[in-house]
Design a protein around this motif. Structure first.
Motif, PDB file in Angstrom:
ATOM      1  N   LYS A  88       0.855  -1.185   0.000  1.00  0.00           N
ATOM      2  CA  LYS A  88       0.000   0.000   0.000  1.00  0.00           C
ATOM      3  C   LYS A  88       0.892   1.237   0.000  1.00  0.00           C
ATOM      4  O   LYS A  88       2.036   1.196   0.464  1.00  0.00           O
ATOM      5  CB  LYS A  88      -0.905   0.007   1.228  1.00  0.00           C
ATOM      6  N   LEU A  89       0.356   2.347  -0.503  1.00  0.00           N
ATOM      7  CA  LEU A  89       1.157   3.566  -0.606  1.00  0.00           C
ATOM      8  C   LEU A  89       1.719   3.981   0.753  1.00  0.00           C
ATOM      9  O   LEU A  89       2.882   4.396   0.858  1.00  0.00           O
ATOM     10  CB  LEU A  89       0.311   4.692  -1.209  1.00  0.00           C
ATOM     11  N   ALA A  90       0.917   3.848   1.796  1.00  0.00           N
ATOM     12  CA  ALA A  90       1.386   4.225   3.136  1.00  0.00           C
ATOM     13  C   ALA A  90       2.531   3.336   3.589  1.00  0.00           C
ATOM     14  O   ALA A  90       3.469   3.794   4.261  1.00  0.00           O
ATOM     15  CB  ALA A  90       0.236   4.151   4.135  1.00  0.00           C
ATOM     16  N   ASP A  91       2.477   2.053   3.214  1.00  0.00           N
ATOM     17  CA  ASP A  91       3.551   1.135   3.592  1.00  0.00           C
ATOM     18  C   ASP A  91       4.819   1.389   2.781  1.00  0.00           C
ATOM     19  O   ASP A  91       5.930   1.217   3.287  1.00  0.00           O
ATOM     20  CB  ASP A  91       3.108  -0.317   3.423  1.00  0.00           C
ATOM     21  N   ILE A  92       4.655   1.792   1.515  1.00  0.00           N
ATOM     22  CA  ILE A  92       5.830   2.190   0.729  1.00  0.00           C
ATOM     23  C   ILE A  92       6.527   3.350   1.407  1.00  0.00           C
ATOM     24  O   ILE A  92       7.753   3.370   1.570  1.00  0.00           O
ATOM     25  CB  ILE A  92       5.438   2.573  -0.711  1.00  0.00           C
ATOM     26  N   ALA A 110       3.235   8.584  -8.823  1.00  0.00           N
ATOM     27  CA  ALA A 110       2.778   8.563  -7.428  1.00  0.00           C
ATOM     28  C   ALA A 110       3.897   8.169  -6.473  1.00  0.00           C
ATOM     29  O   ALA A 110       4.072   8.797  -5.415  1.00  0.00           O
ATOM     30  CB  ALA A 110       1.601   7.591  -7.295  1.00  0.00           C
ATOM     31  N   VAL A 111       4.665   7.148  -6.821  1.00  0.00           N
ATOM     32  CA  VAL A 111       5.724   6.704  -5.901  1.00  0.00           C
ATOM     33  C   VAL A 111       6.927   7.649  -5.947  1.00  0.00           C
ATOM     34  O   VAL A 111       7.638   7.794  -4.944  1.00  0.00           O
ATOM     35  CB  VAL A 111       6.150   5.246  -6.168  1.00  0.00           C
ATOM     36  N   ALA A 112       7.154   8.310  -7.079  1.00  0.00           N
ATOM     37  CA  ALA A 112       8.249   9.278  -7.142  1.00  0.00           C
ATOM     38  C   ALA A 112       8.020  10.420  -6.167  1.00  0.00           C
ATOM     39  O   ALA A 112       8.969  10.998  -5.632  1.00  0.00           O
ATOM     40  CB  ALA A 112       8.403   9.810  -8.563  1.00  0.00           C
ATOM     41  N   ALA A 113       6.748  10.717  -5.915  1.00  0.00           N
ATOM     42  CA  ALA A 113       6.404  11.808  -4.989  1.00  0.00           C
ATOM     43  C   ALA A 113       6.780  11.480  -3.545  1.00  0.00           C
ATOM     44  O   ALA A 113       6.848  12.384  -2.702  1.00  0.00           O
ATOM     45  CB  ALA A 113       4.912  12.108  -5.084  1.00  0.00           C
ATOM     46  N   LEU A 114       7.049  10.197  -3.267  1.00  0.00           N
ATOM     47  CA  LEU A 114       7.416   9.790  -1.902  1.00  0.00           C
ATOM     48  C   LEU A 114       8.908   9.977  -1.626  1.00  0.00           C
ATOM     49  O   LEU A 114       9.349   9.780  -0.501  1.00  0.00           O
ATOM     50  CB  LEU A 114       7.025   8.334  -1.672  1.00  0.00           C
ATOM     51  N   GLY A 115       9.679  10.312  -2.661  1.00  0.00           N
ATOM     52  CA  GLY A 115      11.086  10.637  -2.460  1.00  0.00           C
ATOM     53  C   GLY A 115      12.070   9.492  -2.466  1.00  0.00           C
ATOM     54  O   GLY A 115      13.076   9.549  -1.738  1.00  0.00           O
ATOM     55  N   PRO A 116      11.864   8.449  -3.274  1.00  0.00           N
ATOM     56  CA  PRO A 116      12.884   7.403  -3.363  1.00  0.00           C
ATOM     57  C   PRO A 116      14.087   7.895  -4.166  1.00  0.00           C
ATOM     58  O   PRO A 116      14.021   8.943  -4.816  1.00  0.00           O
ATOM     59  CB  PRO A 116      12.159   6.282  -4.116  1.00  0.00           C
ATOM     60  N   ASP A 117      15.156   7.139  -4.146  1.00  0.00           N
ATOM     61  CA  ASP A 117      16.308   7.479  -4.984  1.00  0.00           C
ATOM     62  C   ASP A 117      16.021   7.173  -6.448  1.00  0.00           C
ATOM     63  O   ASP A 117      16.501   7.874  -7.342  1.00  0.00           O
ATOM     64  CB  ASP A 117      17.545   6.691  -4.534  1.00  0.00           C
ATOM     65  N   VAL A 135       7.503  15.220 -11.210  1.00  0.00           N
ATOM     66  CA  VAL A 135       7.367  15.253  -9.752  1.00  0.00           C
ATOM     67  C   VAL A 135       8.682  15.635  -9.079  1.00  0.00           C
ATOM     68  O   VAL A 135       8.727  16.492  -8.189  1.00  0.00           O
ATOM     69  CB  VAL A 135       6.893  13.876  -9.231  1.00  0.00           C
ATOM     70  N   ASP A 136       9.769  14.974  -9.507  1.00  0.00           N
ATOM     71  CA  ASP A 136      11.077  15.192  -8.883  1.00  0.00           C
ATOM     72  C   ASP A 136      12.161  14.775  -9.871  1.00  0.00           C
ATOM     73  O   ASP A 136      12.364  13.584 -10.118  1.00  0.00           O
ATOM     74  CB  ASP A 136      11.190  14.370  -7.597  1.00  0.00           C
TER      75      ASP A 136
END
Length: 214
Positions: free
Chosen positions: A91-95, A121-128, A162-163
């Motif tokens: 889930k997005l929160a768990d990612i 969507a996941v890029a917005a969470l700030g992964p490398d 996004v980033d």
């Protein structure tokens, strides 16, 4: 280009693949990492190859039986981790929580997504980095960069919107040097593959082919 070899739970020799990846990386100057089962991380890391976990759980120390603690894989020698692979969806929160755990442990992160919308969507969470992997092509003989190059281009655009600091990798069906070059031409800065190396009769030869044109 960065080549990340996911060994999944295939019946290969993780140390043999790791040694081949280490040697090919040293010979070619191409960055290559191996992502084994959690139980094999220490053995793989001892070869000197860059080692990634296949997953870390979205929790800290505590009563979390069965979890994959980020600090534990880092202590075993992992330098990075995959998250949200199509075969281990979160889930997005768990990612987000797993990204926090990885950052806490000093691990580099790559979050997978099925399509450009998920990549954004996941890029917005700030992964490398992020990796676009259409599930219908995973484990097949046709690379996403060949079957549907627009997915790669659109994923690069979605992450960049996004980033711009988030790298975009190309996965699903990648198995040859031509696939790697095609992904690079489409804007990807790395590839994520599994069976093309893990199931190869000669992993070293498969890795040499992947880097031949770089």
């Amino acid at each position: 280009m960065f080549i990340l070899v996911n060994l999944k739970a295939y019946p290969c020799d993780p140390v043999e693949v790791a040694e081949a990846a280490r040697d090919v990386a040293e010979e070619s100057g191409v960055r290559i990492a191996v992502s084994p089962q959690a139980a094999h991380i220490e053995r793989v890391a001892e070869t000197g190859v860059e080692t990634w976990a296949q997953h870390v759980s979205p929790n800290d120390h505590g009563s979390y039986t069965g979890s994959t603690l980020a600090e534990a894989v880092a202590d075993a020698g992992a330098e990075g981790t995959l998250l949200n692979h199509s075969e281990n969806r979160l889930k997005l929160a768990d990612i987000d929580a797993s990204l926090d755990a990885a950052e806490r442990a000093g691990l580099e992160t790559c979050v997978c997504g099925n399509n450009p919308e998920q990549i954004g969507a996941v890029a917005a969470l700030g992964p490398d980095s992020v990796a676009v992997e259409p599930p219908e092509l995973i484990g097949g003989d046709v690379s996403v960069s060949t079957a549907d190059p627009d997915i790669v281009v659109d994923a690069v655009d979605a992450a960049g919107a996004v980033d711009e600091s988030v790298d975009v990798y190309c996965g699903a069906g990648v198995s040859t040097g031509d696939d790697v070059l095609a992904a690079q031409d489409l804007g990807a800065t790395g590839i994520l593959l599994a069976s093309g190396v893990a199931k190869a009769a000669d992993p070293r030869a498969a890795l040499k082919d992947l880097v031949a044109g770089l």
